[in-house]
Enzyme design. Structure first.
Site, PDB file in Angstrom:
ATOM      1  N   GLU A  32      -0.415 -23.236   1.192  1.00 53.19           N
ATOM      2  CA  GLU A  32       0.826 -23.126   0.417  1.00 53.19           C
ATOM      3  C   GLU A  32       2.009 -23.642   1.224  1.00 53.19           C
ATOM      4  O   GLU A  32       2.877 -24.350   0.707  1.00 53.19           O
ATOM      5  CB  GLU A  32       1.049 -21.670  -0.021  1.00 53.19           C
ATOM      6  CG  GLU A  32      -0.036 -21.223  -0.986  1.00 53.19           C
ATOM      7  CD  GLU A  32       0.227 -19.890  -1.676  1.00 53.19           C
ATOM      8  OE1 GLU A  32      -0.308 -19.690  -2.758  1.00 53.19           O
ATOM      9  OE2 GLU A  32       0.958 -19.050  -1.127  1.00 53.19           O
TER      10      GLU A  32
ATOM     11  N   GLY B  60       0.810  -1.208   0.000  1.00 53.48           N
ATOM     12  CA  GLY B  60       0.000   0.000   0.000  1.00 53.48           C
ATOM     13  C   GLY B  60       0.846   1.262   0.000  1.00 53.48           C
ATOM     14  O   GLY B  60       0.673   2.147  -0.838  1.00 53.48           O
TER      15      GLY B  60
END
Ligand SMILES: Cc1cc2nc3c(=O)[nH]c(=O)nc-3n(C[C@H](O)[C@H](O)[C@H](O)COP(=O)(O)OP(=O)(O)OC[C@H]3O[C@@H](n4cnc5c(N)ncnc54)[C@H](O)[C@@H]3O)c2cc1C
Length: 417
Positions: free
Chosen positions: A174, A19
């Site tokens: 994952e 961000g």
């Protein structure tokens, strides 16, 4: 630097993650001076952290110095500092290197591991949020194998070779897939005396599903693939406590295991709440649709640190949310300077992906549901495109190709215990 007295207003951006970096870049042509603050001097590509933890990539390959990324941007100054507090009324941040005044503030603080108050898990478990934690997991897993090779007692050896991953979201899935492949495809060659029957990788999920928000078909495909890769998936399994050599579940079951990797929760970085800003679930700062904080129109909060509901649901703590919020916040600062009204975020959901090791992934993107090899290729392409820096892209690609063809993991060093 001026806090309002100079010719150009000062926009202070805290956090050089997805961000903060995007907000800084979006302000490159704006008539402002940007001051970017981060406690680290690099931008980290967190989605590949689990590959550092499983000896596939080196930290340098998924991180890049902020100064190198922003070298060509004229209106930005980077400072490596820890932001510790603020005087919001005086528009001034406190840092470990002195105060930093601002006219506008964009907080892109990211998140941290949420252990939900389970102190024993925080003490003995492993989080996966930053480079140090990823390297710590790598060192620990490899050390477990070294110790197991020296352990004459079969039960204790099995405990060293039992790896528990907690949380069936994308990170847990994952991590479990990559860990199982590291062991079964690579470490098995390093430890020829290893009995694979002694090794277990468990994925514990408290609810009855993996990858919660994904369509059912993909969730089931992910579960089936994990089983094929020898990951024991357990639903309805809630961790009660951990002591470094065993895990106790709420059901009372005890699993002897020296490794607990906690991928079960995230919350916003602590600073937002410390500043006295209003918070909601996961300690995220409540923002208006324009991403401003109520009562403080000069403060924007974006990414994992921000809480905003769209169509009745909070936006997830994911990179595309942080990036789109960054663009909106930067645009709103510019609009305010022009005397225009700030605009609300218009969030476009790009979908989600999760890989489960070699040739296997699930992807829900552009309304398409992909699994297996096509989803895996899409995952590879998306991640290579998003990595910052040509050098990183090239080295990660080379690394992946090498590992793929030679069943290798390059980074099998124990650098500290
Ligand atoms: C292991 C893992 C896997 C992920 N996988 C995916 C994925 O596959 N896809 C996806 O979309 N998202 C994924 N995410 C989530 C994604 O990384 C985040 O949503 C995203 O990074 C949020 O961006 P941000 O800018 O809000 O914060 P971040 O990118 O976390 O950046 C925050 C920055 O703020 C700095 N900072 C914080 N507090 C201070 C302070 N007090 N002083 C100075 N600096 C400070 C930090 O050092 C950091 O650089 C994953 C996250 C993790 C941990």
């Amino acid at each position: 630097m001026s806090g309002g007295s100079g010719a150009r207003p000062t926009v202070v951006v805290v956090g050089a993650g997805f961000g903060g970096l995007r907000a800084t870049r979006a302000l490159r042509k704006a008539p402002v001076q940007v001051v970017l603050l981060d406690r680290n001097n690099y931008h980290l590509f967190q989605p590949l952290l689990y590959q550092v933890a499983t000896a596939g990539l080196e930290p340098e390959q998924i991180a890049r110095p902020v100064r190198a990324i922003l070298r060509r941007q004229r209106n930005v100054e980077f400072r490596m500092v820890d932001v510790t507090g603020a005087d919001l009324a005086a528009r001034r941040l406190e840092t470990n290197a002195g105060p930093v005044p601002y006219d506008y503030l964009i907080l892109a603080l990211g998140g941290e591991t949420n252990f939900f108050g389970l102190e024993s898990v925080a003490r003995h478990g492993f989080g996966l949020k930053n480079v140090n934690e990823a390297v710590t997991i790598r060192n620990h897993v490899l050390t477990c194998f070294e110790r197991a090779m020296l352990e004459p007692d079969a039960e204790r050896r099995r405990a060293r070779l039992t790896f528990v991953v907690v949380g069936g979201g994308p990170t847990g899935v994952e991590m479990a897939g990559a860990l199982s492949e590291l062991i079964r495809l690579v470490l098995v060659k390093d430890y020829p005396r290893l009995n694979l029957k002694d090794v277990r990788v468990l994925l514990l999920e408290a609810t009855d599903r993996l990858l919660g928000p994904m369509p059912e078909r993909l969730r089931e495909a992910a579960g089936a693939t994990l089983w094929r890769k020898h990951v024991e998936v357990r639903f309805g399994a809630t961790v009660a406590d951990v002591d470094g050599s065993r895990v106790r579940l709420k059901s009372g079951e005890v699993i002897p295991a020296h490794t607990v990797i906690w991928a079960a929760g995230a919350k916003a970085a602590a600073l937002g709440a410390q500043l006295g800003l209003p918070t909601a679930r996961q300690e995220r700062v409540v923002v208006q649709p324009t991403l401003q904080v109520e009562g403080h129109p000069e403060i924007y909060v974006i990414g994992d640190a921000a809480y905003l509901e769209v169509q009745g649901k909070p936006l997830p703590m994911m990179a595309p949310v942080a990036i789109q919020m960054a663009e909106t916040a930067a645009r709103n600062v510019i609009r305010t300077l022009r005397g225009e009204r700030p605009e609300p975020l218009r969030y476009r959901d790009p979908g989600s992906l999760a890989t489960i090791g070699r040739n296997a992934a699930v992807a829900h993107v552009f309304g398409l549901q992909l699994r297996g090899f096509p989803a895996w290729v899409m995952w590879l392409v998306v991640h290579i495109i998003q990595l910052i820096g040509f050098r990183n892209k090239l080295f990660v690609l080379l690394n992946w190709a090498w590992d793929y063809f030679f069943y290798e993991r390059a980074v099998r060093l124990i650098t500290r215990e």
